[in-house]
Design an enzyme around this catalytic site. Structure first.
Site, PDB file in Angstrom:
ATOM      1  N   TYR A  22       0.754  -1.148  -0.011  1.00 49.56           N
ATOM      2  CA  TYR A  22       0.090   0.048  -0.145  1.00 49.56           C
ATOM      3  C   TYR A  22       1.084   1.300   0.000  1.00 49.56           C
ATOM      4  O   TYR A  22       2.099   1.180   0.161  1.00 49.56           O
ATOM      5  CB  TYR A  22      -0.777   0.171   1.349  1.00 49.56           C
ATOM      6  CG  TYR A  22      -0.188   0.430   2.686  1.00 49.56           C
ATOM      7  CD1 TYR A  22       0.550  -0.595   3.149  1.00 49.56           C
ATOM      8  CD2 TYR A  22      -0.583   1.383   3.250  1.00 49.56           C
ATOM      9  CE1 TYR A  22       0.840  -0.523   4.454  1.00 49.56           C
ATOM     10  CE2 TYR A  22       0.036   1.868   4.673  1.00 49.56           C
ATOM     11  CZ  TYR A  22       0.789   0.845   4.887  1.00 49.56           C
ATOM     12  OH  TYR A  22       1.346   1.107   6.100  1.00 49.56           O
ATOM     13  N   ARG A  41       8.586   4.256  -4.494  1.00 50.12           N
ATOM     14  CA  ARG A  41       8.417   3.065  -3.363  1.00 50.12           C
ATOM     15  C   ARG A  41       7.444   2.172  -3.747  1.00 50.12           C
ATOM     16  O   ARG A  41       7.414   0.779  -3.464  1.00 50.12           O
ATOM     17  CB  ARG A  41       7.974   3.903  -2.131  1.00 50.12           C
ATOM     18  CG  ARG A  41       8.208   2.890  -0.831  1.00 50.12           C
ATOM     19  CD  ARG A  41       7.927   3.846   0.602  1.00 50.12           C
ATOM     20  NE  ARG A  41       6.698   4.369   0.604  1.00 50.12           N
ATOM     21  CZ  ARG A  41       6.521   5.102   1.784  1.00 50.12           C
ATOM     22  NH1 ARG A  41       7.421   5.485   2.505  1.00 50.12           N
ATOM     23  NH2 ARG A  41       5.182   5.677   1.911  1.00 50.12           N
ATOM     24  N   ARG A  90      -7.367 -21.418  -1.740  1.00 52.06           N
ATOM     25  CA  ARG A  90      -6.370 -20.878  -0.959  1.00 52.06           C
ATOM     26  C   ARG A  90      -5.013 -21.549  -0.996  1.00 52.06           C
ATOM     27  O   ARG A  90      -4.813 -22.784  -0.499  1.00 52.06           O
ATOM     28  CB  ARG A  90      -6.968 -20.862   0.508  1.00 52.06           C
ATOM     29  CG  ARG A  90      -6.045 -20.335   1.443  1.00 52.06           C
ATOM     30  CD  ARG A  90      -6.642 -20.497   3.031  1.00 52.06           C
ATOM     31  NE  ARG A  90      -5.933 -19.706   3.822  1.00 52.06           N
ATOM     32  CZ  ARG A  90      -4.582 -20.339   4.426  1.00 52.06           C
ATOM     33  NH1 ARG A  90      -4.199 -21.508   4.076  1.00 52.06           N
ATOM     34  NH2 ARG A  90      -3.902 -19.768   5.100  1.00 52.06           N
ATOM     35  N   LYS A 137       6.371  -1.854   1.803  1.00 49.64           N
ATOM     36  CA  LYS A 137       5.318  -1.164   2.431  1.00 49.64           C
ATOM     37  C   LYS A 137       4.186  -2.262   2.302  1.00 49.64           C
ATOM     38  O   LYS A 137       3.207  -2.013   1.539  1.00 49.64           O
ATOM     39  CB  LYS A 137       4.935   0.162   1.730  1.00 49.64           C
ATOM     40  CG  LYS A 137       3.971   0.941   2.778  1.00 49.64           C
ATOM     41  CD  LYS A 137       4.186   2.361   2.493  1.00 49.64           C
ATOM     42  CE  LYS A 137       2.836   3.218   3.090  1.00 49.64           C
ATOM     43  NZ  LYS A 137       3.240   3.360   4.650  1.00 49.64           N
ATOM     44  N   GLU A 169      13.105   1.921  13.582  1.00 45.04           N
ATOM     45  CA  GLU A 169      12.195   2.893  13.016  1.00 45.04           C
ATOM     46  C   GLU A 169      11.174   3.052  14.211  1.00 45.04           C
ATOM     47  O   GLU A 169      11.201   2.162  15.310  1.00 45.04           O
ATOM     48  CB  GLU A 169      11.553   2.796  11.800  1.00 45.04           C
ATOM     49  CG  GLU A 169      10.969   1.412  11.462  1.00 45.04           C
ATOM     50  CD  GLU A 169      10.388   1.114  10.349  1.00 45.04           C
ATOM     51  OE1 GLU A 169      10.139   2.284   9.391  1.00 45.04           O
ATOM     52  OE2 GLU A 169      10.183  -0.101   9.709  1.00 45.04           O
ATOM     53  N   LEU A 193      11.373   1.177   6.567  1.00 38.90           N
ATOM     54  CA  LEU A 193      10.522   1.470   5.604  1.00 38.90           C
ATOM     55  C   LEU A 193      11.288   2.847   5.164  1.00 38.90           C
ATOM     56  O   LEU A 193      11.654   3.789   6.078  1.00 38.90           O
ATOM     57  CB  LEU A 193       9.117   1.793   5.808  1.00 38.90           C
ATOM     58  CG  LEU A 193       8.146   2.046   4.614  1.00 38.90           C
ATOM     59  CD1 LEU A 193       7.919   1.051   3.711  1.00 38.90           C
ATOM     60  CD2 LEU A 193       6.800   2.993   4.971  1.00 38.90           C
TER      61      LEU A 193
HETATM   62  C1  LIG Z   1       6.781   1.352   9.561  1.00 41.31           C
HETATM   63  C2  LIG Z   1       6.893   2.783   8.933  1.00 41.31           C
HETATM   64  N1  LIG Z   1       7.999   3.345   8.834  1.00 41.31           N
HETATM   65  C3  LIG Z   1       7.956   4.449   8.331  1.00 41.31           C
HETATM   66  C4  LIG Z   1       6.814   5.287   7.985  1.00 41.31           C
HETATM   67  C5  LIG Z   1       6.984   6.608   7.206  1.00 41.31           C
HETATM   68  O1  LIG Z   1       6.817   6.616   5.788  1.00 41.31           O
HETATM   69  P1  LIG Z   1       6.496   8.137   5.210  1.00 41.31           P
HETATM   70  O2  LIG Z   1       7.125   9.102   5.669  1.00 41.31           O
HETATM   71  O3  LIG Z   1       6.411   7.748   3.716  1.00 41.31           O
HETATM   72  O4  LIG Z   1       4.863   8.129   5.654  1.00 41.31           O
HETATM   73  C6  LIG Z   1       5.672   4.493   7.889  1.00 41.31           C
HETATM   74  C7  LIG Z   1       4.470   5.250   7.370  1.00 41.31           C
HETATM   75  O5  LIG Z   1       3.327   4.863   7.483  1.00 41.31           O
HETATM   76  C8  LIG Z   1       5.709   3.453   8.382  1.00 41.31           C
HETATM   77  O6  LIG Z   1       4.551   2.785   8.487  1.00 41.31           O
END
Ligand SMILES: Cc1ncc(COP(=O)(O)O)c(C=O)c1O
Length: 277
Positions: A22, A41, A90, A137, A169, A193
């Protein structure tokens, strides 16, 4: 169509396996913030899970613009999800003959109020037990849900994730540390991410002569930091004022945060009038 009328099959692999990816693209006054970054991304996430991109960048942009036209408002966000579709059986194995399921909607979001944000947030550190593909993502977010719940159960706003003694993070954000005037954040890779807000903060800071380092950060450095921030598209830049019950820096949103948050707001203002992307 109205969101209540949109349906997917119970056989959809997004539903059965979390087999999908997503994006969330912020929109300020009809302008998409960093559309290219989000589309790049998206392409990376799709390629990492071996799912063919169903649209070109131009087609995605047409879909986004059409959605925004039909869902008027000022500050909004586009939510886009692509799953591997609904198979007859499935079965984990990938079969390319089934089309993906594409779902996009406009979210009406209220950008964070700087006064409220400047009060800061409290966080705890938790063990990052997620997989080694956090650069995707992915819609498989149960680990993030569990980690966020650890923060909620501890009575704090969020959690900072630590893997093998190193900062990765937040549960839904990237993390920055300020020490002696230098802004640091962990490097991109499979452990986090690559946030689009992270990229923008780095760019803005560098353009304004702030020293930025992308390097491995030890958990112990957090305790010693002058400032800690959490960044994301919806949260923007949130200052952390308490970590594991201890005060961070001065216990208030720091001077570097004030500088960078002002530049970030200016970037949004320029975006609205079409002067930046
Ligand atoms: C796990 C994670 N890290 C970092 C981010 C930050 O990403 P962005 O700045 O693109 O929203 C998100 C955003 O949802 C996230 O879910």
């Amino acid at each position: 169509m109205p969101v209540e009328e949109a349906t997917i099959s119970v056989m959809d692999r997004g539903f059965l396996f979390g087999d999908g990816i997503y994006e969330v693209v912020p929109v300020f006054g009809n302008k998409l913030l960093r559309a290219k970054g989000h589309l790049d991304r998206l392409k990376n996430s799709l390629s990492r899970i071996s799912l063919q991109n169903p649209c070109s960048d131009e087609e995605w942009m047409q879909i986004f613009i059409g959605l925004l036209e039909r869902n008027a408002g000022d500050d909004r966000a586009i939510y886009l999800q692509i799953s591997r579709g609904a198979y007859a059986k499935r079965d984990l194995a990938i079969k390319t003959e089934y089309p993906p399921t594409i779902f996009a909607m406009v979210l009406h979001v209220t950008p964070p109020d700087i006064e409220v944000v400047s009060a800061g947030i409290s966080v705890i550190t938790v063990d990052d037990f997620r997989w080694h593909a956090c650069d995707i993502k992915s819609t498989s977010l149960v680990a993030n849900v569990m980690l966020k719940q650890q923060a909620t159960a501890a009575g704090v706003d969020d959690a900072i994730l630590i893997r093998n003694g190193m900062l990765s993070e937040g549960t839904a954000s990237n993390v920055f540390v300020v020490k002696d005037g230098v802004l640091s954040t962990p490097p991109t890779g499979h452990e986090l991410l690559p946030g689009i807000t992270r990229d923008l903060v780095i760019e803005i800071a560098k353009n304004n002569a702030i020293l930025v380092e992308q390097r491995d950060i030890k958990a112990a450095e957090l305790l010693d930091a002058d400032e800690i921030w959490m960044t994301s598209s919806t949260r923007e830049i949130a200052p952390v004022i308490q970590l594991n019950g201890e005060v961070v820096g001065s216990g208030k949103a720091g001077d570097m945060w004030k500088r960078v948050v002002d530049m970030y707001q200016e970037h949004k203002r320029l975006l609205r009038v079409g002067k930046v992307i």
